[in-house]
Design an enzyme around this catalytic site. Structure first.
Site, PDB file in Angstrom:
ATOM      1  N   SER A 130      22.639  38.024  50.649  1.00 31.00           N
ATOM      2  CA  SER A 130      22.709  39.479  50.567  1.00 31.00           C
ATOM      3  C   SER A 130      21.314  40.076  50.424  1.00 31.00           C
ATOM      4  O   SER A 130      20.453  39.519  49.761  1.00 31.00           O
ATOM      5  CB  SER A 130      23.566  39.916  49.373  1.00 31.00           C
ATOM      6  OG  SER A 130      23.600  41.330  49.294  1.00 31.00           O
ATOM      7  N   LYS A 185      30.304  35.849  48.046  1.00 29.80           N
ATOM      8  CA  LYS A 185      29.612  36.843  48.877  1.00 29.80           C
ATOM      9  C   LYS A 185      30.606  37.863  49.433  1.00 29.80           C
ATOM     10  O   LYS A 185      30.312  39.064  49.530  1.00 29.80           O
ATOM     11  CB  LYS A 185      28.885  36.148  50.029  1.00 29.80           C
ATOM     12  CG  LYS A 185      28.234  37.087  51.053  1.00 29.80           C
ATOM     13  CD  LYS A 185      27.289  38.093  50.399  1.00 29.80           C
ATOM     14  CE  LYS A 185      26.373  38.782  51.390  1.00 29.80           C
ATOM     15  NZ  LYS A 185      27.017  39.486  52.480  1.00 29.80           N
ATOM     16  N   HIS A 188      31.342  40.239  46.677  1.00 30.33           N
ATOM     17  CA  HIS A 188      30.139  41.072  46.535  1.00 30.33           C
ATOM     18  C   HIS A 188      30.213  42.243  47.515  1.00 30.33           C
ATOM     19  O   HIS A 188      29.985  43.402  47.149  1.00 30.33           O
ATOM     20  CB  HIS A 188      28.887  40.240  46.803  1.00 30.33           C
ATOM     21  CG  HIS A 188      27.639  41.023  47.073  1.00 30.33           C
ATOM     22  ND1 HIS A 188      27.408  41.668  48.283  1.00 30.33           N
ATOM     23  CD2 HIS A 188      26.556  41.282  46.315  1.00 30.33           C
ATOM     24  CE1 HIS A 188      26.243  42.288  48.239  1.00 30.33           C
ATOM     25  NE2 HIS A 188      25.700  42.061  47.061  1.00 30.33           N
ATOM     26  N   ASN A 189      30.545  41.954  48.759  1.00 27.73           N
ATOM     27  CA  ASN A 189      30.627  43.005  49.769  1.00 27.73           C
ATOM     28  C   ASN A 189      31.774  43.971  49.489  1.00 27.73           C
ATOM     29  O   ASN A 189      31.665  45.171  49.756  1.00 27.73           O
ATOM     30  CB  ASN A 189      30.778  42.397  51.161  1.00 27.73           C
ATOM     31  CG  ASN A 189      29.476  41.810  51.678  1.00 27.73           C
ATOM     32  OD1 ASN A 189      28.594  41.451  50.895  1.00 27.73           O
ATOM     33  ND2 ASN A 189      29.352  41.694  52.979  1.00 27.73           N
ATOM     34  N   GLU A 192      30.622  46.278  46.982  1.00 24.16           N
ATOM     35  CA  GLU A 192      29.679  47.165  47.683  1.00 24.16           C
ATOM     36  C   GLU A 192      30.421  48.319  48.367  1.00 24.16           C
ATOM     37  O   GLU A 192      29.988  49.477  48.309  1.00 24.16           O
ATOM     38  CB  GLU A 192      28.894  46.348  48.695  1.00 24.16           C
ATOM     39  CG  GLU A 192      27.898  47.090  49.538  1.00 24.16           C
ATOM     40  CD  GLU A 192      27.280  46.193  50.595  1.00 24.16           C
ATOM     41  OE1 GLU A 192      27.261  46.586  51.785  1.00 24.16           O
ATOM     42  OE2 GLU A 192      26.839  45.079  50.246  1.00 24.16           O
ATOM     43  N   ARG A 452      65.540  45.775  42.823  1.00 23.70           N
ATOM     44  CA  ARG A 452      65.456  44.529  43.601  1.00 23.70           C
ATOM     45  C   ARG A 452      66.666  43.637  43.319  1.00 23.70           C
ATOM     46  O   ARG A 452      67.173  42.954  44.204  1.00 23.70           O
ATOM     47  CB  ARG A 452      64.158  43.783  43.284  1.00 23.70           C
ATOM     48  CG  ARG A 452      62.899  44.505  43.749  1.00 23.70           C
ATOM     49  CD  ARG A 452      61.634  43.730  43.389  1.00 23.70           C
ATOM     50  NE  ARG A 452      61.469  42.567  44.258  1.00 23.70           N
ATOM     51  CZ  ARG A 452      61.443  41.313  43.832  1.00 23.70           C
ATOM     52  NH1 ARG A 452      61.608  41.046  42.541  1.00 23.70           N
ATOM     53  NH2 ARG A 452      61.274  40.321  44.684  1.00 23.70           N
ATOM     54  N   HIS A 458      67.493  39.628  43.331  1.00 21.27           N
ATOM     55  CA  HIS A 458      66.206  38.970  43.084  1.00 21.27           C
ATOM     56  C   HIS A 458      66.002  38.561  41.636  1.00 21.27           C
ATOM     57  O   HIS A 458      64.994  37.943  41.310  1.00 21.27           O
ATOM     58  CB  HIS A 458      65.068  39.902  43.523  1.00 21.27           C
ATOM     59  CG  HIS A 458      65.002  40.095  45.006  1.00 21.27           C
ATOM     60  ND1 HIS A 458      64.690  39.084  45.875  1.00 21.27           N
ATOM     61  CD2 HIS A 458      65.230  41.190  45.781  1.00 21.27           C
ATOM     62  CE1 HIS A 458      64.703  39.539  47.118  1.00 21.27           C
ATOM     63  NE2 HIS A 458      65.041  40.815  47.091  1.00 21.27           N
TER      64      HIS A 458
END
Length: 484
Positions: A130, A185, A188-189, A192, A452, A458
């Site tokens: 980065s 990473k 991280h983005n 960002e 549900r 369920h």
């Protein structure tokens, strides 16, 4: 060819060229190769004087120029081009050699590639990088995965070229095996995306709500960068808002088309979080906001056939304006904490799921310099994980908990004003909703479980005894059935 180069770089576009130069500037002899040799020639013409480079015309020539065990770093387009280069290299490399993918690869692709290369005796390292072109040249934040053995070989090299935090620590660490580096990473983005959208929403509130000029808002961001919001993204926001277009004389931000692009990492972050059942609401809304910005036909229709709505202008005097700017600052800080907390929660969940022992404090430390989300409060985040107070969530670490509690009234005031005046603030709003969800002793999910169970059997759990239950909804008077 004599094997003289210490390391090789495949792919000489902006990032690859910058990384090659960074390596050479730190005394490494660098082999360089690009599928189109003209680009290699252009690289040598411009940068040969910066260090010892060994240009190659073929992959075989490139590999033969590397000393053993070889290290080849690839910086090419993600997807099939990366697979193609890996295969070309592996075909002529030996057992014990190392291939490093330093591009923005999807972490599951990295896991697949690592497994395939390991079967051939070759180490494969997925390394998140980065910092953009400038970071690659001057020092990026680096997040390598892969085997312990490959890290021992790469560590001195990566520590030399990585960004250095204010205490001199290199912003690189071995994240974990196979896809761990590229996973971190990716998140991280994702953070960002949320961070940038929050800044954009702050700008929008000042621009449309307070009728401030871009230059005035740029001044505000300059001041904010001297507070707890001190960060690279806040710093460059001020620069963008102060920029005047040479052609028109208008603020550059008014000349740029309001369609934000995406390269996939934000989407991957959200998709992966869904599969891990980790809510990353701020990141998700930031991704959706970029998606909406690109819905040209839909947005044009909304302008041609407009909906009625409130006037976005806030009814405030100068003193109230300054007070509201401070509310925005506090809302930005609180929402930013939520985005980081959600991102780290996703990393923790992936660590458990894939068997990665990821050191969260270390991740925060290597994000302190070089990377796009570098910020002053990453020191505090690292300390919180180091002390164990952020083990459940960053939001419960005393420093951040007190910050959110202090900023909460401003946060609510900003979201309320934005909604009242029709200014969209999806990340501010969703971050506050997430916070309120955590605060709630009881959520309406109990109703959803009842629904549900009625339409799909369920089942549900009870608050007064253990077990799994199902109600016979179509037979009045029948008791619940406890399931084994």
């Amino acid at each position: 060819m004599t094997a003289e180069a210490n390391v090789g770089v495949v792919g000489l576009a902006a990032m690859g060229a910058s990384l090659s130069r960074n390596l050479a500037r730190h005394g490494y002899k660098v082999a360089v190769y690009n599928r189109t040799y003209a680009r290699t020639e252009n690289f040598m013409k411009n940068y040969a004087s910066e260090g010892e480079f060994f240009p190659s015309k073929t992959v075989r020539e490139f590999v033969d120029s590397l000393e053993k065990p070889r290290v080849a770093i690839i910086m090419v387009k993600a997807g099939q081009p990366t697979d193609d280069v890996i295969e070309e290299l592996a075909a002529v490399m030996d057992k014990g050699d190392i291939i490093v993918d330093a591009g923005n690869a999807y972490f599951k692709d990295t896991m697949r590639r690592e497994k395939a290369m390991a079967a051939r005796g070759i180490h494969f390292v997925g390394c998140g990088v980065s910092g953009g072109e400038e970071g690659a040249l001057l020092g990026p934040s680096m997040m390598p995965g892969g085997s312990d053995e490959s890290w021992e070989r790469l560590k001195p090299m990566f520590e030399a070229i990585a960004a250095k935090a204010s205490d001199g620590t290199p912003c690189v660490a071995h994240i974990g095996p196979n896809g761990a580096g590229h996973f971190v990473k990716m998140v991280h983005n994702g953070i960002e995306y949320a961070d940038m959208q929050l800044i954009a929403e702050s700008y929008d509130l000042m621009r449309r709500g307070l009728k401030m000029t871009p230059a005035e808002i740029g001044d505000v961001f300059e001041q904010w960068n001297k507070t707890d919001l001190d960060s690279y993204l806040v710093e460059i926001t001020a620069e963008v808002l102060h920029k005047v277009d040479d052609k028109t004389g208008m603020p550059l931000v008014d000349v740029i088309v309001d369609h934000a692009g995406m390269k996939g990492t934000g989407t991957w972050t959200v998709q992966t979080a869904l599969s891990l059942e980790v809510p990353v609401t701020g990141i998700a809304e930031a991704v959706f906001a970029r998606g909406l910005s690109g819905q040209t036909e839909l947005r044009e229709k909304a302008q041609a056939d407009p909906f009625d709505g409130p006037d976005p202008k806030f009814d405030v005097d100068d003193e109230q304006r300054d007070d509201f700017i401070e509310h925005i600052r506090k809302a930005l800080y609180a929402s930013k904490i939520v985005a980081y907390a959600q991102g780290f929660n996703e990393i923790a969940a992936a660590g458990k799921h894939y068997g990665w022992d990821i050191d969260m404090a270390e991740v925060a430390r290597i994000w302190r310099a070089g990377c796009i989300i570098r910020a002053k409060f990453l020191d505090r985040i690292s300390e919180a994980f180091e002390s164990g107070t952020a083990d459940i969530s960053l939001l419960f670490a005393p420093y951040f908990k007190s910050g959110i509690q202090e900023d909460e009234p401003s946060w609510r005031a900003v979201v309320e004003q934005a909604v009242r005046h029709g200014i969209p603030c999806p990340v501010f709003s969703s971050s506050l909703a997430y916070f309120d969800g955590l605060r709630s002793k009881r959520l309406p999910a109990s109703l959803i479980q009842g629904q549900r169970d009625l339409f799909g059997a369920h089942t549900y759990q009870r608050v007064d005894e253990p077990g799994v239950f199902h109600t016979l909804w179509t037979e009045p008077g029948k008791p619940e059935i406890k399931e084994k």
